[in-house]
Design an enzyme around this catalytic site. Structure first.
Site, PDB file in Angstrom:
ATOM      1  N   LYS A   1       0.845  -1.201   0.000  1.00 44.96           N
ATOM      2  CA  LYS A   1       0.000   0.000   0.000  1.00 44.96           C
ATOM      3  C   LYS A   1       0.879   1.250   0.000  1.00 44.96           C
ATOM      4  O   LYS A   1       2.015   1.205   0.479  1.00 44.96           O
ATOM      5  CB  LYS A   1      -0.864   0.017   1.273  1.00 44.96           C
ATOM      6  CG  LYS A   1      -2.007  -0.979   1.285  1.00 44.96           C
ATOM      7  CD  LYS A   1      -2.821  -0.848   2.564  1.00 44.96           C
ATOM      8  CE  LYS A   1      -3.956  -1.866   2.603  1.00 44.96           C
ATOM      9  NZ  LYS A   1      -4.988  -1.636   1.592  1.00 44.96           N
TER      10      LYS A   1
ATOM     11  N   ASP B   1      -2.900  -7.628  -1.649  1.00 45.64           N
ATOM     12  CA  ASP B   1      -3.641  -6.704  -0.787  1.00 45.64           C
ATOM     13  C   ASP B   1      -5.118  -7.104  -0.669  1.00 45.64           C
ATOM     14  O   ASP B   1      -5.841  -6.560   0.160  1.00 45.64           O
ATOM     15  CB  ASP B   1      -3.502  -5.274  -1.336  1.00 45.64           C
ATOM     16  CG  ASP B   1      -3.844  -4.209  -0.307  1.00 45.64           C
ATOM     17  OD1 ASP B   1      -3.990  -4.569   0.882  1.00 45.64           O
ATOM     18  OD2 ASP B   1      -3.958  -3.036  -0.696  1.00 45.64           O
TER      19      ASP B   1
ATOM     20  N   ARG C   1     -10.308 -11.595   2.133  1.00 44.48           N
ATOM     21  CA  ARG C   1     -11.108 -12.721   1.620  1.00 44.48           C
ATOM     22  C   ARG C   1     -10.351 -14.037   1.730  1.00 44.48           C
ATOM     23  O   ARG C   1     -10.949 -15.088   1.852  1.00 44.48           O
ATOM     24  CB  ARG C   1     -11.537 -12.403   0.179  1.00 44.48           C
ATOM     25  CG  ARG C   1     -10.398 -12.209  -0.769  1.00 44.48           C
ATOM     26  CD  ARG C   1     -10.801 -11.460  -2.036  1.00 44.48           C
ATOM     27  NE  ARG C   1     -10.887 -10.011  -1.836  1.00 44.48           N
ATOM     28  CZ  ARG C   1     -11.243  -9.141  -2.785  1.00 44.48           C
ATOM     29  NH1 ARG C   1     -11.573  -9.562  -3.992  1.00 44.48           N
ATOM     30  NH2 ARG C   1     -11.301  -7.857  -2.516  1.00 44.48           N
TER      31      ARG C   1
HETATM   32  N1  BES Z   1      -8.163  -3.730   4.417  1.00 41.96           N
HETATM   33  C1  BES Z   1      -8.311  -3.360   3.066  1.00 41.96           C
HETATM   34  C2  BES Z   1      -9.602  -2.596   2.796  1.00 41.96           C
HETATM   35  C3  BES Z   1      -9.608  -1.159   3.218  1.00 41.96           C
HETATM   36  C4  BES Z   1      -8.937  -0.213   2.486  1.00 41.96           C
HETATM   37  C5  BES Z   1     -10.345  -0.762   4.306  1.00 41.96           C
HETATM   38  C6  BES Z   1      -8.975   1.104   2.859  1.00 41.96           C
HETATM   39  C7  BES Z   1     -10.399   0.559   4.672  1.00 41.96           C
HETATM   40  C8  BES Z   1      -9.708   1.505   3.953  1.00 41.96           C
HETATM   41  C9  BES Z   1      -8.309  -4.592   2.182  1.00 41.96           C
HETATM   42  O1  BES Z   1      -7.519  -5.638   2.610  1.00 41.96           O
HETATM   43  C10 BES Z   1      -7.801  -4.168   0.856  1.00 41.96           C
HETATM   44  O2  BES Z   1      -6.666  -3.806   0.772  1.00 41.96           O
HETATM   45  N2  BES Z   1      -8.652  -4.214  -0.146  1.00 41.96           N
HETATM   46  C11 BES Z   1      -8.291  -3.799  -1.458  1.00 41.96           C
HETATM   47  C12 BES Z   1      -8.851  -4.808  -2.435  1.00 41.96           C
HETATM   48  C13 BES Z   1      -8.307  -4.659  -3.822  1.00 41.96           C
HETATM   49  C14 BES Z   1      -6.836  -5.019  -3.850  1.00 41.96           C
HETATM   50  C15 BES Z   1      -9.092  -5.558  -4.739  1.00 41.96           C
HETATM   51  C16 BES Z   1      -8.892  -2.420  -1.710  1.00 41.96           C
HETATM   52  O3  BES Z   1     -10.011  -2.158  -1.251  1.00 41.96           O
HETATM   53  O4  BES Z   1      -8.220  -1.603  -2.306  1.00 41.96           O
HETATM   54 ZN    ZN Z   2      -7.157  -5.740   4.619  1.00 42.36          ZN
HETATM   55 MN    MN Z   3      -5.516  -5.422   1.933  1.00 41.48          MN
END
Ligand code: BES
Ligand code: ZN
Ligand code: MN
Length: 497
Positions: free
Chosen positions: A281, A351, A355
């Site tokens: 990230k 990331d 899931r």
């Molecule tokens: N924990 C994050 C989701 C998240 C992101 C929650 C920002 C709150 C604020 C999750 O693990 C994640 O990174 N999701 C990605 C999925 C994508 C890679 C398909 C996302 O939402 O960007």
């Molecule tokens: Zn996450």
């Molecule tokens: Mn993530």
């Protein structure tokens, strides 16, 4: 805090503060009208001077009101001449809690039960009052070396006036519920706020063991990485692979009904820190990824509330805890892992790890022969685009379960809104190499994440709550909210009725 109820005349109560609601200021009613008479229209006089704003939750604190035994009188606007909404009443109880927060007030008597609220009963109203007082005391000082200087929240003795004895029981029930929900929220908030170098998967396991110690009704079982390996949880373990912190599968079993009664199973995403892994990230705001275990935290909170209320249900709380880090052993984009279900997954983005930990937990929990399964996860940033920071994303393979959760959201004012899981979306997860991919492209990110989970939850009635937008606040008020503990506890309460 001690919250109880009483049938004694509040005008004679020797208390730090008497709380009186004000609706129609031209024609006061209930105890407020009696107090106005007893004070020789002193309250009407104050109201005529327009010192109390009309909006729900406005307050004015009065001292030495003639004819009243209490040291102070707190007037609180209800916001309307007529019946008010649940939302308005929650504002009334919340601002009451704030207004009481002065060191001089050690006890109070509330007449807020005089107010009539749309579609809500005295149990709900008493719950709102108790929950507001308890929530108001929340603070988090675990990592502070000295106690911060802050306005001391009201934490004394509160008495809820009940005009008719026959309502004592329902009011008492409300107080118990509101208090238990607030305690569950505080527990969830503490876990969420704790720094990720302290709040690791191992730490969460210890917290689950503590719950077992506190409540005879809860049994805790922990699964180590070696045990998960034996069960074939290749998806979950692919997330912790890059981390020095071992993953844990935490199972808390609450028994409040006959063994023959099928349990509700809650499954929480417990990613104690989400760097994104190799698909790392951006660094701005990455500290907030310590909140990526707030789904798990809500499961802990609900277990605590339910055990405290001794609800007549069987409830299983499962937490899939792991830390998502890059490293030489970390999962790489394109790696293919085999889940406990046997399905292979192409990890196109490390990331999208929530899931991966959840899918193995969803397979594992079928052993409990659940009546319904609800998973709770800070799963996608996309849910914030869709619903903002106000509403939890709800997805389900069962219309009745979805309706019940929606209704519990309205009842508790901890709301959720359903999104569809149609086949068109599921097709976005097709992989050239494995049974499915862990991402579904740019569009409908919340739904494709839901579809991914759904494909592991076909054996039972299941719902998924994406709480990425509601679980914590950003900016100056940064911190965990304790949501969706109220929604989930309300759902369980409604099932008991
Ligand atoms: N924990 C994050 C989701 C998240 C992101 C929650 C920002 C709150 C604020 C999750 O693990 C994640 O990174 N999701 C990605 C999925 C994508 C890679 C398909 C996302 O939402 O960007
Ligand atoms: Zn996450
Ligand atoms: Mn993530």
């Amino acid at each position: 805090m001690e919250i109880k109820h009483s049938n004694a005349n509040p005008l004679n109560a020797k208390t730090g503060c008497l709380i009186l609601p004000v609706g129609n200021r031209k024609k006061l009613n209930g105890t407020t009208a009696e107090a106005d008479d007893a004070s020789d229209k002193y309250l009407s006089h104050i109201l005529k001077q327009n010192d109390l704003a009309a909006c729900a939750g406005a307050t004015v604190m009065l001292h030495n009101v003639p004819g009243i035994s209490a040291n102070r009188v707190l007037l609180v606007s209800t916001g309307s001449d007529k019946q008010i909404t649940a939302q308005q009443f929650n504002r009334v109880t919340q601002s009451t809690a704030t207004a009481l927060s002065t060191p001089g007030i050690k006890d109070c008597v509330s007449c807020l039960n005089d107010v009539e609220v749309d579609e809500k009963d005295l149990t709900w109203q008493a719950g709102s009052f108790a929950q507001a007082l308890e929530n108001n005391t929340y603070h988090f000082d675990l990592h502070k070396s000295t106690k911060p200087d802050r306005v001391s929240a009201f934490d004394g003795k509160a008495t809820l006036f009940v005009s008719d004895k026959k309502h004592n029981k329902v009011v008492e029930t409300g107080i118990t519920r509101g208090t238990a929900i607030a305690h569950g929220m505080s527990f969830a908030r503490d876990l969420g706020n704790t720094a990720a170098n302290v709040c690791t998967p191992t730490y969460l396991g210890k917290e689950a063991k503590k719950l077992e110690k506190t409540f005879a009704s809860i049994k805790t079982k922990l699964l180590s990485e070696a045990q998960m390996q034996k069960l074939g949880m290749g998806a979950l373990l692919s997330v912790s692979a890059g981390s020095a912190e071992p993953a844990q599968l935490i199972c808390m079993e609450y028994k409040g009904a006959a063994a023959s009664k099928k349990p509700v199973v809650l499954v929480g995403k417990g990613v104690t820190f989400d760097t994104g892994g190799i698909s790392i990230k951006p660094s701005a705001g990455m500290d907030e990824m310590k909140f990526d275990m707030c789904g798990a935290a809500s499961v802990f909170g609900v277990m605590q509330s339910v055990a405290e209320m001794e609800l007549n249900i069987n409830l299983i709380g499962v937490v899939a805890a792991a830390e998502n880090m890059p490293g030489s052993k970390a999962t790489k984009p394109g790696d293919i892992v085999t889940s406990m279900s046997g399905k292979t997954i192409e990890v196109l983005n490390t990331d999208a790890e929530g899931r991966l930990v959840l899918c193995d937990a969803l397979t594992y929990i079928s052993k409990y022969k659940p009546d319904v399964v609800i998973d709770i996860a800070t799963l996608t940033g996309a849910v914030i685009v869709a619903l903002g920071n106000h509403t939890t994303g709800l997805m389900s393979n069962d219309d009745n379960l979805a309706d019940d959760l929606y209704k519990a959201g309205i009842d508790s004012q901890d709301k959720c809104w359903r999104l569809p899981l149609w086949d068109e979306y599921e097709k976005q997860l097709a992989s050239n190499f494995a049974d499915l991919a862990n991402i579904g492209g740019r569009s409908a990110g919340t739904i494709t994440a839901g579809c991914f989970l759904q494909s592991f939850a076909r054996a039972y009635k299941w719902a998924h709550l994406d709480i990425a937008g509601v679980a914590w606040k950003q900016g100056a008020a940064k911190g965990s909210t304790g949501r969706p503990v109220p929604l989930l506890v309300q759902y369980l309460l409604n099932r008991c009725q």
